[in-house]
Design an enzyme around this catalytic site. Structure first.
Site, PDB file in Angstrom:
ATOM      1  N   GLU A  71       0.945  -1.070  -0.165  1.00  0.00           N
ATOM      2  CA  GLU A  71      -0.155   0.046  -0.121  1.00  0.00           C
ATOM      3  C   GLU A  71       0.775   1.445  -0.051  1.00  0.00           C
ATOM      4  OE1 GLU A  71      -2.892   0.180  -0.444  1.00  0.00           O
ATOM      5  OE2 GLU A  71      -3.823  -1.804   0.239  1.00  0.00           O
ATOM      6  N   ASP A 212      -4.405  -9.911  -8.401  1.00  0.00           N
ATOM      7  CA  ASP A 212      -4.825  -9.023  -9.319  1.00  0.00           C
ATOM      8  C   ASP A 212      -3.948  -8.145  -9.882  1.00  0.00           C
ATOM      9  OD1 ASP A 212      -4.538  -7.649  -6.850  1.00  0.00           O
ATOM     10  OD2 ASP A 212      -6.806  -7.018  -7.037  1.00  0.00           O
ATOM     11  N   GLU A 305     -18.410  -6.968  -2.953  1.00  0.00           N
ATOM     12  CA  GLU A 305     -16.945  -7.525  -2.560  1.00  0.00           C
ATOM     13  C   GLU A 305     -17.275  -8.835  -3.180  1.00  0.00           C
ATOM     14  OE1 GLU A 305     -14.013  -5.172  -0.429  1.00  0.00           O
ATOM     15  OE2 GLU A 305     -15.109  -4.943  -2.483  1.00  0.00           O
ATOM     16  N   GLU A 326     -12.791  -0.199  -9.894  1.00  0.00           N
ATOM     17  CA  GLU A 326     -12.208  -1.223 -10.959  1.00  0.00           C
ATOM     18  C   GLU A 326     -13.053  -1.196 -12.325  1.00  0.00           C
ATOM     19  OE1 GLU A 326      -9.623  -1.812  -7.575  1.00  0.00           O
ATOM     20  OE2 GLU A 326     -11.859  -1.883  -7.824  1.00  0.00           O
TER      21      GLU A 326
END
EC number: 3.2.1.-
Length: 529
Positions: A71, A212, A305, A326
């Site tokens: 992150e 991902d 989710e 996304e």
């Protein structure tokens, strides 16, 4: 954004239900860094300039905080690099030597150096957490998700190219290759791996959470660096993903060694995939998968989710939508490729859903449950960094981010002239745009490099060394230098002769009228090449 400034700064994020702030990822004033390039894309130049000054004075990475390596890289390092490269466009007074130097670049480098201890493992795969003051804690778990290992090449390669320090790109590449080496016999990677032993701990293979952005960075790293190896790695994975996880334009989760279905679930994080497919030209498949995902959006007014595909409904305790970007990201990419109005309809639906469901007095709140629209007291920094940005770019075809190369700036650096802002921006996984042309601005000219090599050859000749090898690591395409001194001297003369014919560096861009140039992905090539 204004409510974050009024109620939450200098905390990381806004809590929109109580109109206050909280630290979430490391006490960096994260929303301020994450939203910075969004300000410029939306046209707020004065606030961009103000925040650049605030960040220089107020952000300190020398703190006793345990931070997520992943992150911190995508949000902080990526945000600072993007803002650094956009500073001149935003009217910030840049220092001499920019883009190869500058305060935001130094901050990005400082933050990245704090992450380097995490990569000191036997496999080269990083730990997931690092203490910014003390390094990796002695009791730190060695289990890291795949995305947390393979999502560094965009930011770290950019840092290496701008600063001249190869360590960042080197550790990012080593981590990528370690994952590649440890894929299963059927070509899949799992979800979590032990970075000490390289044993897979979670063996679910798919394109969503935990995996991902590894796939995303193989493609974007390949484009950014024009790297065929990274692209070939992705294309091999893509074959395995299609063979084992794809069913009726949905992507399921399977066991990485056997290919048997383990979870027939769609995760909202997977909605980046159609956008990634569009980047490799697979637009038809991308649109079919996008339309599947869009039906889920229309069912709930957002993407839960987790979504159980056979049952056509949410999964228990995974009913929330934290305003993720996304699906909107994929819509933006696909609209650039197809101009299909269905993609604008998704954008309209997203604006209306977010306004109707999540807007509160102090901002936009995470949707805790899409079934009854209960809210949670959090506004993730990616809402301003990504969701708003991709929505805006979907509806703003003339934004400078969409530049097709017809407009650009020529910048003089200590290493010669280079072209910037010609388009072809590569978004990191937090939607921070990186100008690929900038990576060619901060290398020494080849002619200077050859002069140094020629001096070395003369030195070796004087020492009467019979055999030696010189390598030019910054130009691997030219292979090894000649091993025999006579051959080496001939090669040196030939290159000097060629460099006289073309006075500009091959790694920098000549200044000439636009009609003699062709801009591709932000790089400028001569007509006669």
């Amino acid at each position: 954004y204004e409510h974050y400034l009024e109620s939450a700064f200098p905390y990381d994020e806004l809590r929109p239900l109580t109109c206050d702030g909280q630290d979430t990822w490391g006490s960096f004033s994260l929303t301020l860094i994450d939203a910075l390039d969004t300000l410029l894309i939306l046209g707020n130049v004065s606030e961009f300039q103000r925040v650049v000054s605030v960040l220089q004075e107020g952000v300190d990475f020398d703190i006793d905080v345990n931070a997520s390596v992943f992150e911190t890289n995508i949000r902080v390092v990526g945000g600072l690099l993007s803002a650094h490269l956009l500073s001149r466009k935003a009217g910030v007074q840049v220092e001499a030597g920019w883009p190869c130097s500058g305060p935001l670049l130094r901050m990005a480098e400082e933050a990245a150096r704090k992450l380097l201890p995490a990569f000191q493992t036997p496999t080269g795969m990083p730990y997931g957490t690092v203490n910014l003051l003390h390094g990796v804690n002695p009791g730190e778990t060695p289990v890291t998700c795949t995305a947390g290992i393979g999502t560094f090449i965009v930011e770290f390669a950019t840092l290496s190219h701008l600063t001249g320090d190869p360590v960042f790109e080197d550790v990012a590449r080593k981590a990528l290759k370690a994952l590649w080496k440890n894929r299963s016999d059927i070509g899949l990677v799992g979800n979590h791996i032990d970075v000490i032993t390289a044993k897979w701990v979670a063996q679910d293979a798919g394109i969503g959470a935990g995996v991902d952005s590894y796939f995303e960075y193989l493609v974007k790293g390949a484009i950014l660096l024009q790297d065929k190896e990274l692209m070939s790695m992705f294309l091999e994975y893509n074959k395995a993903i299609k063979n084992y996880t794809k069913f009726d334009d949905w992507y399921l989760w399977v066991q990485m060694y056997k290919g048997t279905v383990s979870m027939p679930v769609f995760q909202s994080l997977e909605a980046y995939w159609p956008g990634l497919q569009s980047l490799i030209g697979d637009v038809d498949n991308a649109m079919r998968t996008f339309l599947n995902y869009y039906t889920v959006w229309k069912q709930f007014g957002g993407l839960p989710e987790f979504y159980n595909i056979p049952q056509g409904y949410t999964v228990d305790k995974r009913e929330g939508y934290p305003l993720r970007p996304e699906l909107i990201e994929s819509a933006m990419y696909l609209y650039r490729a197809t101009r299909d109005p269905t993609l604008l309809e998704l954008g309209r639906d997203a604006v209306e859903s977010i306004e109707k469901i999540s807007k509160v007095d102090c901002g936009f709140a995470t949707i805790k449950d899409l079934r009854d629209h209960r809210l949670d007291n959090r506004m993730e920094s990616f809402f301003l960094a990504e969701t708003i940005k991709y929505l805006y770019l979907l509806f703003d075809p003339d934004n400078f981010i969409h530049n097709d190369g017809s407009d650009f700036d020529v910048v003089v650096t200590p290493y010669g002239e280079c072209v910037l802002n010609a388009g072809g921006y590569i978004f990191n996984t937090e939607a921070h745009p990186i100008d690929p042309a900038a990576l060619h601005c901060c290398r020494k000219r080849k002619e200077e490099q050859w002069e140094v090599e020629d001096l070395m050859r003369e030195f070796y000749s004087l020492k009467k060394t019979k055999k030696f090898t010189l390598r030019r690591p910054s130009d691997p395409s030219e292979g090894e230098s000649a091993k025999d001194p006579e051959d080496a001297e001939k090669a040196g003369e030939k290159r000097r002769e060629n460099s006289k014919k073309s006075s500009h560096s091959l790694l920098s861009c000549p200044s000439q009228s636009f009609n003699s140039k062709l801009a591709v992905l932000g790089q400028v090539f001569l007509d006669n090449t």
